[in-house]
Design a protein around this motif. Structure first.
Motif, mmCIF file in Angstrom:
data_model
loop_
_atom_site.group_PDB
_atom_site.id
_atom_site.type_symbol
_atom_site.label_atom_id
_atom_site.label_comp_id
_atom_site.label_asym_id
_atom_site.label_seq_id
_atom_site.Cartn_x
_atom_site.Cartn_y
_atom_site.Cartn_z
ATOM 1 N N PHE A 112 0.812 -1.203 0.000
ATOM 2 C CA PHE A 112 0.000 0.000 0.000
ATOM 3 C C PHE A 112 0.853 1.264 0.000
ATOM 4 O O PHE A 112 2.018 1.247 0.415
ATOM 5 C CB PHE A 112 -0.881 0.058 1.261
ATOM 6 C CG PHE A 112 -1.857 -1.057 1.395
ATOM 7 C CD1 PHE A 112 -3.062 -1.042 0.698
ATOM 8 C CD2 PHE A 112 -1.593 -2.131 2.234
ATOM 9 C CE1 PHE A 112 -3.985 -2.069 0.837
ATOM 10 C CE2 PHE A 112 -2.509 -3.160 2.381
ATOM 11 C CZ PHE A 112 -3.707 -3.125 1.678
ATOM 12 N N LEU A 113 0.201 2.339 -0.412
ATOM 13 C CA LEU A 113 0.659 3.690 -0.090
ATOM 14 C C LEU A 113 -0.411 4.310 0.792
ATOM 15 O O LEU A 113 -1.590 4.329 0.425
ATOM 16 C CB LEU A 113 0.834 4.553 -1.338
ATOM 17 C CG LEU A 113 1.028 6.047 -1.055
ATOM 18 C CD1 LEU A 113 2.398 6.305 -0.432
ATOM 19 C CD2 LEU A 113 0.845 6.892 -2.311
ATOM 20 N N PHE A 114 -0.011 4.788 1.961
ATOM 21 C CA PHE A 114 -0.911 5.547 2.827
ATOM 22 C C PHE A 114 -0.539 7.026 2.703
ATOM 23 O O PHE A 114 0.580 7.421 3.036
ATOM 24 C CB PHE A 114 -0.783 5.106 4.282
ATOM 25 C CG PHE A 114 -1.234 3.685 4.534
ATOM 26 C CD1 PHE A 114 -2.161 3.064 3.718
ATOM 27 C CD2 PHE A 114 -0.721 2.971 5.616
ATOM 28 C CE1 PHE A 114 -2.581 1.754 3.954
ATOM 29 C CE2 PHE A 114 -1.130 1.669 5.863
ATOM 30 C CZ PHE A 114 -2.064 1.066 5.035
ATOM 31 N N SER A 165 2.811 6.018 -7.577
ATOM 32 C CA SER A 165 3.383 4.806 -6.981
ATOM 33 C C SER A 165 2.708 3.513 -7.442
ATOM 34 O O SER A 165 3.399 2.521 -7.702
ATOM 35 C CB SER A 165 3.349 4.905 -5.453
ATOM 36 O OG SER A 165 4.218 5.926 -5.002
ATOM 37 N N PRO A 166 1.362 3.452 -7.543
ATOM 38 C CA PRO A 166 0.763 2.199 -8.022
ATOM 39 C C PRO A 166 1.272 1.773 -9.396
ATOM 40 O O PRO A 166 1.516 0.588 -9.636
ATOM 41 C CB PRO A 166 -0.738 2.523 -8.045
ATOM 42 C CG PRO A 166 -0.908 3.542 -6.976
ATOM 43 C CD PRO A 166 0.327 4.409 -7.095
ATOM 44 N N ARG A 167 1.438 2.714 -10.297
ATOM 45 C CA ARG A 167 1.961 2.377 -11.627
ATOM 46 C C ARG A 167 3.344 1.734 -11.515
ATOM 47 O O ARG A 167 3.632 0.717 -12.161
ATOM 48 C CB ARG A 167 2.072 3.638 -12.493
ATOM 49 C CG ARG A 167 0.764 4.152 -13.077
ATOM 50 C CD ARG A 167 1.009 5.465 -13.805
ATOM 51 N NE ARG A 167 -0.141 5.916 -14.557
ATOM 52 C CZ ARG A 167 -0.190 5.991 -15.887
ATOM 53 N NH1 ARG A 167 0.850 5.619 -16.601
ATOM 54 N NH2 ARG A 167 -1.278 6.431 -16.500
ATOM 55 N N GLN A 223 -1.670 -0.618 -3.941
ATOM 56 C CA GLN A 223 -2.824 0.277 -3.953
ATOM 57 C C GLN A 223 -2.530 1.535 -3.141
ATOM 58 O O GLN A 223 -2.009 1.454 -2.026
ATOM 59 C CB GLN A 223 -4.041 -0.445 -3.359
ATOM 60 C CG GLN A 223 -5.312 0.374 -3.317
ATOM 61 C CD GLN A 223 -6.453 -0.369 -2.645
ATOM 62 O OE1 GLN A 223 -6.272 -1.471 -2.125
ATOM 63 N NE2 GLN A 223 -7.627 0.238 -2.649
ATOM 64 N N ALA A 224 -2.879 2.691 -3.697
ATOM 65 C CA ALA A 224 -2.779 3.956 -2.965
ATOM 66 C C ALA A 224 -4.093 4.188 -2.226
ATOM 67 O O ALA A 224 -5.166 4.141 -2.829
ATOM 68 C CB ALA A 224 -2.508 5.108 -3.923
ATOM 69 N N VAL A 225 -3.994 4.430 -0.922
ATOM 70 C CA VAL A 225 -5.183 4.593 -0.085
ATOM 71 C C VAL A 225 -5.122 5.940 0.624
ATOM 72 O O VAL A 225 -4.106 6.272 1.243
ATOM 73 C CB VAL A 225 -5.280 3.461 0.963
ATOM 74 C CG1 VAL A 225 -6.585 3.591 1.748
ATOM 75 C CG2 VAL A 225 -5.189 2.096 0.310
ATOM 76 N N ASP A 226 -6.194 6.694 0.511
ATOM 77 C CA ASP A 226 -6.284 7.984 1.188
ATOM 78 C C ASP A 226 -6.627 7.754 2.656
ATOM 79 O O ASP A 226 -7.712 7.264 2.973
ATOM 80 C CB ASP A 226 -7.354 8.852 0.526
ATOM 81 C CG ASP A 226 -7.304 10.298 0.991
ATOM 82 O OD1 ASP A 226 -7.072 10.536 2.200
ATOM 83 O OD2 ASP A 226 -7.505 11.197 0.156
ATOM 84 N N ILE A 227 -5.690 8.072 3.528
ATOM 85 C CA ILE A 227 -5.864 7.861 4.964
ATOM 86 C C ILE A 227 -5.788 9.203 5.678
ATOM 87 O O ILE A 227 -4.746 9.870 5.646
ATOM 88 C CB ILE A 227 -4.777 6.916 5.534
ATOM 89 C CG1 ILE A 227 -4.780 5.576 4.792
ATOM 90 C CG2 ILE A 227 -4.963 6.725 7.032
ATOM 91 C CD1 ILE A 227 -6.024 4.759 4.986
ATOM 92 N N ASN A 230 4.180 2.017 1.814
ATOM 93 C CA ASN A 230 4.863 3.309 1.754
ATOM 94 C C ASN A 230 4.017 4.341 2.471
ATOM 95 O O ASN A 230 2.805 4.193 2.595
ATOM 96 C CB ASN A 230 5.067 3.767 0.313
ATOM 97 C CG ASN A 230 6.124 2.996 -0.424
ATOM 98 O OD1 ASN A 230 5.906 2.556 -1.540
ATOM 99 N ND2 ASN A 230 7.284 2.810 0.192
ATOM 100 N N LEU A 231 4.674 5.395 2.919
ATOM 101 C CA LEU A 231 3.998 6.513 3.560
ATOM 102 C C LEU A 231 4.392 7.797 2.856
ATOM 103 O O LEU A 231 5.552 7.997 2.506
ATOM 104 C CB LEU A 231 4.390 6.611 5.039
ATOM 105 C CG LEU A 231 4.031 5.406 5.905
ATOM 106 C CD1 LEU A 231 4.805 5.459 7.205
ATOM 107 C CD2 LEU A 231 2.544 5.373 6.184
ATOM 108 N N SER A 232 3.398 8.653 2.644
ATOM 109 C CA SER A 232 3.666 9.984 2.120
ATOM 110 C C SER A 232 2.978 10.973 3.040
ATOM 111 O O SER A 232 2.463 10.612 4.096
ATOM 112 C CB SER A 232 3.165 10.093 0.677
ATOM 113 O OG SER A 232 3.617 11.291 0.083
ATOM 114 N N LEU A 233 3.006 12.250 2.641
ATOM 115 C CA LEU A 233 2.404 13.285 3.481
ATOM 116 C C LEU A 233 0.954 12.936 3.810
ATOM 117 O O LEU A 233 0.236 12.437 2.948
ATOM 118 C CB LEU A 233 2.457 14.627 2.749
ATOM 119 C CG LEU A 233 3.850 15.214 2.540
ATOM 120 C CD1 LEU A 233 3.742 16.476 1.673
ATOM 121 C CD2 LEU A 233 4.522 15.525 3.844
#
Length: 270
Positions: A5-7, A16-18, A34-38, A59-62
């Motif tokens: 995932f990307l959170f 990132s999913p691509r 999968q990128a997930v909006d958290i 992964n973690l982003s802002l």
């Protein structure tokens, strides 16, 4: 099927999913990213997903790179020094955090033809700047930071135990000593005509490199102006690709060429 995932918040814009799904396909692993909006208040609950047996990491982003730290069982030294985590792994039932941004940044810098010289001037003092400070100080460069809030830049250097200079305005900067200029701010991200500062490019050292972490647009106003004056330029897409490649290798144990991930996103870049 393996899952990762990307959170982030927001997450819909992420490339990132691509990149990761192309990597799964390249190594022949049945997996999906999968990128997930958290939202920030839901981060703890979201991390419970990583305990599911088919999940190999995230992964973690802002805005989660610093907020995640209290939830982790272990943090690798590089992430601890930077003060931010962008990659999560599960090991022996423990949730571990690391940071691949710094290595991703420096690898893309070298690939872009950077030849270490002079002083490294970093624009901005956020999480991306921390990754750059770590990488460049480890490489032995002298660090300068220009930030509108000098106290934030001073805290960055102090907390990372890095000696350097802080400038509140560009008028204070002796540009003739600068061999590397790094934009770690978001200037140019929403407005391609915006530049983080008005650089007196003829004053930079001959052979200096200008690096912009913004990758959409691929060539920002800062990079275009640097090119006009004959300076070496490096776009931010390399950092995005390399940090992803390094994270994927930590999850799967398999190395994927950077070109696989770059090819997956190149049609989205301008």
């Amino acid at each position: 099927m393996k899952r990762a995932f990307l959170f982030a918040h927001p997450a819909a814009h992420s490339l990132s999913p691509r990149m990761h799904n192309a990597a799964f396909q390249w190594i022949g692993m049945d997996g999906v990213y999968q990128a997930v909006d958290i939202e920030p208040s839901c981060l703890g609950k979201a991390l419970l997903r990583l305990k599911e047996p088919e999940v190999i990491g995230a992964n973690l982003s802002l805005p989660h790179k610093e907020a995640v730290i209290p939830f982790l069982d272990e943090i690798e030294p590089v992430a601890k020094r930077i003060g931010a985590v962008n990659t999560l792994m599960r090991r022996d039932g423990k949730l571990m955090g690391t940071n691949t941004d710094a290595d991703g940044f420096y690898q893309s810098l070298l690939e872009g033809g950077y030849q270490p010289q002079g002083v490294a001037l970093i624009l901005g003092a956020g999480g991306a700047a921390r990754a750059a400070v770590h990488a460049l100080s480890q490489a032995g460069l002298t660090i300068w930071i220009q930030n509108r809030t000098p106290s934030r830049a001073e805290h960055l250097l102090e907390s990372m135990q890095v000696e350097g200079r802080v400038f509140a305005t560009q008028e204070e900067i002796p540009f003739k000593e600068v061999g590397l200029l790094v934009n770690s701010s978001s200037a140019g991200l929403s407005n391609p005509q915006e530049s983080p500062l008005t650089v007196p490019f003829p004053e930079l050292q001959a052979g200096a490199t200008v690096y912009d972490m913004v990758y959409k647009p691929l060539y920002t106003r800062l990079l275009l102006e640097a090119q006009e004056h004959g300076y070496n330029t490096v776009t931010g897409i390399g950092m995005l690709v390399h940090q992803a490649r390094l994270a994927f290798e930590r999850w799967t144990g398999q190395a994927v060429p950077a070109s696989v991930m770059f090819d997956a996103v190149k049609d989205t870049l301008q």
